[in-house]
Write an enzyme that holds these catalytic residues in place. Structure first.
Site, mmCIF file in Angstrom:
data_model
loop_
_atom_site.group_PDB
_atom_site.id
_atom_site.type_symbol
_atom_site.label_atom_id
_atom_site.label_comp_id
_atom_site.label_asym_id
_atom_site.label_seq_id
_atom_site.Cartn_x
_atom_site.Cartn_y
_atom_site.Cartn_z
ATOM 1 N N ARG A 296 34.353 -21.595 -11.243
ATOM 2 C CA ARG A 296 34.297 -20.803 -10.887
ATOM 3 C C ARG A 296 35.770 -20.186 -10.415
ATOM 4 O O ARG A 296 37.053 -19.306 -10.569
ATOM 5 C CB ARG A 296 33.650 -19.754 -10.420
ATOM 6 C CG ARG A 296 32.279 -19.701 -11.337
ATOM 7 C CD ARG A 296 30.594 -19.009 -10.848
ATOM 8 N NE ARG A 296 30.054 -19.262 -12.014
ATOM 9 C CZ ARG A 296 28.797 -18.669 -11.756
ATOM 10 N NH1 ARG A 296 27.982 -18.533 -10.707
ATOM 11 N NH2 ARG A 296 27.895 -18.904 -12.431
ATOM 12 N N TYR A 439 33.286 -15.937 -19.483
ATOM 13 C CA TYR A 439 33.107 -16.877 -19.249
ATOM 14 C C TYR A 439 32.760 -17.255 -17.913
ATOM 15 O O TYR A 439 32.849 -16.821 -17.052
ATOM 16 C CB TYR A 439 33.754 -18.189 -20.181
ATOM 17 C CG TYR A 439 34.640 -18.171 -20.322
ATOM 18 C CD1 TYR A 439 35.491 -17.815 -18.688
ATOM 19 C CD2 TYR A 439 35.539 -19.009 -20.898
ATOM 20 C CE1 TYR A 439 36.902 -18.417 -18.692
ATOM 21 C CE2 TYR A 439 36.805 -19.270 -20.734
ATOM 22 C CZ TYR A 439 37.656 -19.315 -19.796
ATOM 23 O OH TYR A 439 38.463 -19.580 -19.274
ATOM 24 N N GLU A 440 32.159 -19.274 -17.691
ATOM 25 C CA GLU A 440 31.473 -19.319 -16.519
ATOM 26 C C GLU A 440 30.778 -17.782 -15.759
ATOM 27 O O GLU A 440 31.198 -17.832 -14.517
ATOM 28 C CB GLU A 440 33.315 -19.501 -15.490
ATOM 29 C CG GLU A 440 33.962 -20.603 -15.728
ATOM 30 C CD GLU A 440 33.228 -22.181 -16.777
ATOM 31 O OE1 GLU A 440 33.249 -22.773 -17.624
ATOM 32 O OE2 GLU A 440 31.899 -22.473 -15.834
ATOM 33 N N GLY A 441 29.929 -17.315 -16.345
ATOM 34 C CA GLY A 441 29.245 -16.736 -15.768
ATOM 35 C C GLY A 441 30.420 -15.672 -16.077
ATOM 36 O O GLY A 441 31.263 -15.020 -15.354
ATOM 37 N N GLN A 446 28.339 -12.315 -11.384
ATOM 38 C CA GLN A 446 29.315 -13.482 -9.568
ATOM 39 C C GLN A 446 28.848 -11.618 -9.092
ATOM 40 O O GLN A 446 29.354 -11.852 -7.594
ATOM 41 C CB GLN A 446 30.932 -12.728 -10.891
ATOM 42 C CG GLN A 446 31.339 -14.176 -11.777
ATOM 43 C CD GLN A 446 30.999 -15.146 -11.368
ATOM 44 O OE1 GLN A 446 31.006 -16.166 -10.536
ATOM 45 N NE2 GLN A 446 30.559 -15.719 -12.135
#
Lengths: 592, 592
Positions: A296, A439-441, A446
């Protein structure tokens, strides 16, 4: 159209002057990094970025990835050659453990380099980027044998790695995933299922691809507590660690998508593929999250690279393009002025500069925390760094990526209609940047991570630690810095009030946090940027001189712009955070 | 993935309930339009939008326009057939003068339809859209012979029209343009030069294309005072008005661009092409601007169509996609909740709804002003309408298009990673929307038009008229509407203060207006939206009933969301507008 110029000067400012990396961030093994070494690495990486991969950015976007035959993925022309040079230069090993052939550089330096690689060519940079994520995951969770087998080969770049999490029906909610792992007598597992959105799931750059796959054991409990992590290589390693038999997995298709066309986004089919458990059974999500938290920060850095690249193009265009007359301009020549002379164009350029340099400073500050957490000598300092990093991670990811979409779009705006034309290159940055909030959460996740897990869960203690550090800095400044210190203290007070208020509301309304999460993240993001800009202004003020390096004048002026024009967004955020959302969060919304 | 559903219900609400179009906006010739006629037109246009052109939106984007041979442009499959049906249905003639074969419908209704056509397929809709702009320009500036020759053929859709303004070195600054028109003995002109970014400059939909070209006469004064407008058809008309000889002009290339791939953006080369003066010599820019002002409302409407389309997709996805558990939900079934239950997803959907319906109401209010200006009986009312419309035009164009970029991006965000995938269709809306802040005068130019030409130039008189109308509405509301009336009065006060402040600053600093223009436009845009939402809330409150049409509940709830969550942006804008920008507008910025 100007090419990508690696922002080495500003990175040096952040690494040496703001963060004093050579004094505070030793390489793995405890060796101090001197400034000269850091500068040599920055220069060499900057050259690689601007000379080797930046020229492939536009062509990679146009050409995209192809599937010339079932299961075969062809990356754009030149990608393989650039990757080979990257490996030969030792870049893949830079932040890896010396025990596995790496060079043990700290994360803060590695992320500085990754920003340049992404700014130059995000589609290309994501291949080694994903491999390094997989490296980190195996390094944290693998047993000695797994580490010895896989880590040196990923560190050298011979083999790549991927993260296989998402399934069609399970994205944010990984508890729903269905991929199965059936134990075999020899201690291996037969992995079966379909994964989507796998970056670099198949490519033509490396001899082997090591997939890290989330799957369920037969007796696993439902939901997130029944997920395990497996190593599933494309080719099974031989006893000697060479390339053995082809595993029962294949890329089924690649996605047609808005941007990052040079990076293959694959659907991966595992059909009883041979895999090995990585870490403990049913603890796969935790194992994955060690890597995810690192990733992240990395994608936040990626966002910053795109902002930098787009801002450079906009600035170059604003200098060259002449249209209209500005009300005041010292020297006029030709029938029109450079559009850089127009106030509204300056507003757009300074906004981009303030955001790219502010987020860069904050992301590298957070990266330094990761180094302290993992390598620091003092356990208390390590714990403190871990707390601050946990808080900073969702901000680096989500705030930087939101700003990257805003700023790359603003860079297009500077170009007028020419910004919409593909050959001018700037629109690609927006298309590429648009994946990062997803992406990546996704950024909403977040924001909930920040407000829910990092603030509400500890009653605001961790946030208090962060705000205390910011407030202490503000208090320590003399009269000359008052223009920055006062609004910095004010925004800390706003953030404290908002946090207290959210802690209270959360008790009364379980939906309150969800409704507040995004504006809350953006508010704390501005605290972070205001802090970084005030710190940079303090340094610049102390070091500027009439005939000195113009970077100090630039830092001071940009800090002023940030405080006057961008930080005031927090006024609105505070009002929004004060509103009661229960009417629209609790109701049925059948009318929507 | 859900298709496009024409927002006929909301358009009926705006046209009948909010604007009372049938009572106030007669068709050309003075005939009143009854509600039933309006509803029939809305329904038929809605069906055309969702059934005929919406299905060609994705394929048109993928296929794009092609040049199979030099000078020949091929539109995507199905575009020609849809265009033929459009003409056969009489849609191209709807808002044209009955004297030229049109149906004389008011602008407010025409723009309601155009929103649907753009929402369904912007690339396609821009072909008849540009033709109508050319129609308007010839109708306002042509002599009787020109009108009789061109208007019926454009009204029927047989011939298309284009606007040829931009040159490579002359975009915003048309004073720099170089295209030349050389008088000939027969009263025609030989037009020579290169124009870029010509929408529909060449296509395969119509028998002829009538280019309206800005060029300079040999004796023209320099700058904008030496620009004339010419009619330059692709095929010269015969004496009988048929298709004659090919003119000396050709499409040199089409642009590869971020979006609206279905619409051909052409470089047009005029090589001594035969043209005729349209309007007076050296008054071309003024002649063009009659059309441009109309076109700016139209592109605002276009932006609203894209917001609507993207919002529909996001809402459909949020209903269908199940991930995670929301803290509270009345009825649970299955392993996860629809993501519509999550507060942050609701925040994104309600933001889109508030902006699309708010800008729609304002754009159609402005369109109604255009009808009053052109057709109203009372000269005072016409003058008042003209003043308000002049003020509203840059807001409709720039605020709606900024919001369209924000909202289409937010619609993507609702989809998570799936939003980035081309086949899900939502990313196309952002790519298409991104042109709107750039064309028909970039948004920075709109902002300067508002602050400089519409506010500073008359000392704030026109803006005062607008704010007075808003304030009167706020004052007239009873206790039940206080939740809207009070913040509405507050934002009017903010706007008044900002305008006074800018008028003062402009005297002292010639760059102040440029620095303030964009936040000022956004502030006035919020006044407009707050007014529309308060008016809609007042109607909804009066008309709602427990078992009545759910639109009234929806309007009230969305109005509350707008006032609580979106209008507070004005707090930050007010702070920004209070800042002194002279440090960065007046300086050299050599450090940038």
């Amino acid at each position: 159209m100007s090419g990508y110029i690696a922002p080495v000067r500003d990175l040096r400012f952040v690494l040496h002057e703001l963060l004093e990396v050579s004094a505070t961030s030793p390489a793995d093994g405890g060796e101090a990094l001197d400034r000269e070494t850091i500068d040599q690495i920055l220069d060499a990486a900057g050259s690689f970025a601007s000379e080797v991969i930046a020229p492939l950015n536009g062509s990679g976007d146009r050409e995209g990835c192809r599937m010339p035959a079932p299961g075969v993925v062809q990356t754009p022309a030149g990608f393989r050659e650039a990757y080979d040079r990257f490996c030969a230069g030792g870049w893949t090993a830079l932040a890896c453990d010396p025990a596995h052939g790496g060079q043990g550089m700290p994360s803060v330096l590695d992320n500085a380099l990754y920003e340049m690689f992404c700014g130059a060519n995000m589609g290309w940079a994501a291949y080694p980027g994903m491999s390094h994520a997989a490296y980190t995951c195996i390094a944290s969770n693998g047993d000695a044998e797994q580490q010895a087998l896989y880590l040196p080969r990923i560190a050298s770049g011979e083999w790549a790695g991927t993260m296989c999490l998402t399934e069609p029906h399970a994205g944010t909610d990984l508890g729903l995933l269905r991929t199965r792992a059936q134990p075999r007598a020899d201690g291996s597992y037969a992995v079966t299922g379909t994964k989507i959105f796998i970056s670099g799931g198949e490519q033509d750059l490396t001899d082997n691809i090591v997939h890290l796959v989330l799957a369920r054991l037969p007796d696993a409990p439902p939901g997130v507590k029944g997920i395990s992590l497996f190593i599933v290589p494309k080719f099974l390693p031989t006893a000697a660690g060479g390339i053995g038999e082809r595993n029962a997995l294949a890329c089924g298709s690649i996605e047609r998508k808005m941007g990052i066309h040079g990076n293959a986004t694959c659907t991966m089919n595992f059909d009883g593929a041979t895999g090995w458990l990585l870490g403990e059974a049913n603890r796969g999500l935790a194992a994955m999250f060690v890597m995810m938290n690192h990733a992240r920060i990395v994608v936040g850095v990626n966002a910053i690279g795109l902002m930098e690249a787009a801002c450079q193009k906009a600035l170059g265009y604003a200098r060259d393009r002449t249209q209209g007359r500005a009300p005041t301009l010292a020297a006029r020549s030709g029938p029109a002025d450079p559009i850089l002379a127009h106030a509204d164009v300056r507003r757009m350029l300074l906004t981009q500069k303030a955001y790219v340099e502010g987020t860069r400073a904050f992301a590298l500050w957070a990266s330094q925390l990761a180094d302290v957490q993992h390598r620091g000598a003092d356990p208390k300092e390590r714990e403190r760094a871990a707390t601050l990093l946990a808080l900073a991670t969702p901000i680096v990811k989500a705030f930087s990526s939101e700003l990257a979409v805003e700023c790359t779009s603003m860079a297009m705006q500077v170009f007028g209609g020419h910004g919409f034309i593909a050959d001018n290159g700037v629109e690609q940055h927006l298309r590429d940047a648009r994946i990062i909030p997803l992406y990546e959460g996704a950024n909403g996740i977040q924001a909930m991570d920040l407000l829910g897990r990092k603030v509400l869960a500890d009653g605001g203690a961790g946030l208090g630690l962060f705000l205390e550090a910011v407030e202490q800095f503000a208090q320590a400044q003399g009269d000359g810095l008052r223009e920055f210190a006062e609004p910095l203290s004010d925004v800390v007070a706003l953030a404290r009030r908002a946090a207290r208020d959210q802690i209270e509301r959360a008790g009364a309304d379980p939906n309150a946090a969800g409704a507040a999460a995004m504006p809350f993240l953006r508010l704390i993001g501005h605290v972070a940027l205001a802090w970084m800009w005030a710190r940079m202004a303090a340094l610049a003020r102390a070091r500027q001189s009439p005939d000195g390096d113009p970077i100090y004048r630039a830092k001071l002026a940009t800090a002023r712009f940030y405080f006057e024009r961008l930080l005031p967004e927090t006024q609105s955020l505070a009002v929004v955070l004060g509103a009661d959302a229960s009417a629209w969060t609790g109701a049925d919304l059948d009318w929507l």
